[in-house]
Design an enzyme around this catalytic site. Sequence first.
Site, PDB file in Angstrom:
ATOM      1  N   GLY A   9      -3.989 -52.061 -79.721  1.00  0.00           N
ATOM      2  CA  GLY A   9      -3.570 -50.884 -78.991  1.00  0.00           C
ATOM      3  C   GLY A   9      -4.527 -49.712 -79.034  1.00  0.00           C
ATOM      4  CG  MET A  12     -14.440 -48.738 -78.447  1.00  0.00           C
ATOM      5  SD  MET A  12     -15.022 -50.343 -79.102  1.00  0.00           S
ATOM      6  CE  MET A  12     -14.947 -51.349 -77.612  1.00  0.00           C
ATOM      7  N   PRO A  13     -14.015 -45.999 -76.385  1.00  0.00           N
ATOM      8  CG  PRO A  13     -14.842 -43.869 -76.836  1.00  0.00           C
ATOM      9  CD  PRO A  13     -14.141 -45.029 -77.485  1.00  0.00           C
ATOM     10  N   GLY A  16     -21.119 -46.493 -75.396  1.00  0.00           N
ATOM     11  CA  GLY A  16     -21.455 -45.887 -76.675  1.00  0.00           C
ATOM     12  C   GLY A  16     -22.949 -45.717 -76.823  1.00  0.00           C
ATOM     13  CG  LEU A  17     -26.506 -43.336 -79.043  1.00  0.00           C
ATOM     14  CD1 LEU A  17     -27.461 -43.535 -77.858  1.00  0.00           C
ATOM     15  CD2 LEU A  17     -26.632 -41.918 -79.592  1.00  0.00           C
ATOM     16  N   GLY A  18     -26.082 -46.870 -79.367  1.00  0.00           N
ATOM     17  CA  GLY A  18     -26.597 -47.632 -80.492  1.00  0.00           C
ATOM     18  C   GLY A  18     -27.530 -46.775 -81.336  1.00  0.00           C
ATOM     19  CG  ASP A  45     -22.901 -50.103 -82.861  1.00  0.00           C
ATOM     20  OD1 ASP A  45     -21.815 -50.686 -83.033  1.00  0.00           O
ATOM     21  OD2 ASP A  45     -23.997 -50.586 -83.197  1.00  0.00           O
ATOM     22  CE1 TYR A  50     -28.479 -52.245 -86.555  1.00  0.00           C
ATOM     23  CE2 TYR A  50     -27.220 -50.326 -85.863  1.00  0.00           C
ATOM     24  CZ  TYR A  50     -27.525 -51.664 -85.734  1.00  0.00           C
ATOM     25  OH  TYR A  50     -26.878 -52.426 -84.780  1.00  0.00           O
ATOM     26  CE  LYS A  79     -23.130 -53.429 -85.311  1.00  0.00           C
ATOM     27  NZ  LYS A  79     -23.732 -52.070 -85.357  1.00  0.00           N
ATOM     28  CG  HIS A 112     -24.979 -56.660 -88.515  1.00  0.00           C
ATOM     29  ND1 HIS A 112     -25.632 -55.515 -88.881  1.00  0.00           N
ATOM     30  CD2 HIS A 112     -25.423 -56.934 -87.264  1.00  0.00           C
ATOM     31  CE1 HIS A 112     -26.431 -55.114 -87.906  1.00  0.00           C
ATOM     32  NE2 HIS A 112     -26.323 -55.972 -86.910  1.00  0.00           N
TER      33      HIS A 112
END
Length: 331
Positions: A9, A12-13, A16-18, A45, A50, A79, A112
């Site tokens: 429910g 989520m947009p 997005g932006l990585g 994200d 990263y 992740k 991930h």
Amino acid sequence: MSMLTLSNGLKMPALGLGTWHHGDTGNQMRDAVVEAVDLGYRHIDCAYIYLNEKKMGEAFSTIFEKGDVKREDLWITSKLWGTEHAEDRVEAACRASLSDLGLEYFDLYLIHWPTGFIPDNGNLPKDDAGRLRFSGVSILETWRGMEKLVDLGLTKAIGLSNFNSKQIRSIIDTCRIRPAVLQIESNPRFNNEALRRFCKKNEIIMVGYSPFGSPDLPWGEKMPHILEDSTLLRIAKEHNQSTALVCLKWQLQRGVGVIPKSIITEELASNLKVEDWELTPDQCKEIDGLNTGKRKIVPIVKLKDGTIELRDKGDINNPFENFEEPMEDED
């Protein structure tokens, strides 16, 4: 902004932006996240591997201190890395990422990669030859640890990244909390249509990364830049839009979320212009026809003798080895 509704429910947009910027010289991605939120992005994200979650934490601190955007206004994903796949390590890894990011909870937390590595030997533990040392931890064990994160309120939803449909099915058949999202490589050249259909049938939201083909990465076959494709250029001209926007719009019209990455102000602003226009069905079919089936995001490793091998070669949880996605019929 368009929203995608998860099976639990939550909304989520869709855009997005990585935040993986392997060429970051210091604060570029951090500053880009602050700017992106100022421009209107609400989906960010992140990921432990990263290696910039503390920088992203600085970005979130700056954003919240401004006062215009509150934590509940953002959708933040992170992740779990492969060294933390054992069930008794998942919670600590999640808490460490939350601490680095300065957050109390995630909206979404993903595994991930299905491949696990032995812990406590760095992020990419290697043997004497330079090959990765796999843990062999079952993805079902890792998923049990992920479910506990929801119970503890550390994340609102859990999901997967870079898994194949057979692996996802094994989780669905045994889980207590179903995967809400699958994040995978997807762009006009490698559209992952089989997995899109699988996700749709199983009420999993698909999010595509590398929407422009990641031409700057050394992995996979070197190919012409997808944004220079003649079909995309023509369709872009017909709508007076950029080829990048055509790629993003095509994904959204497929019901796929998308997380482009940029540190350039003009690109960040332009990528938001996906509303208020539509590709025609014929144009979508043309873009579908650009698929080559050539995957770009397949991590590699350089052995000590200089040989290049696929990073996850030989691992029991390798999602790409000896498996081809079956194409299911559309509903």
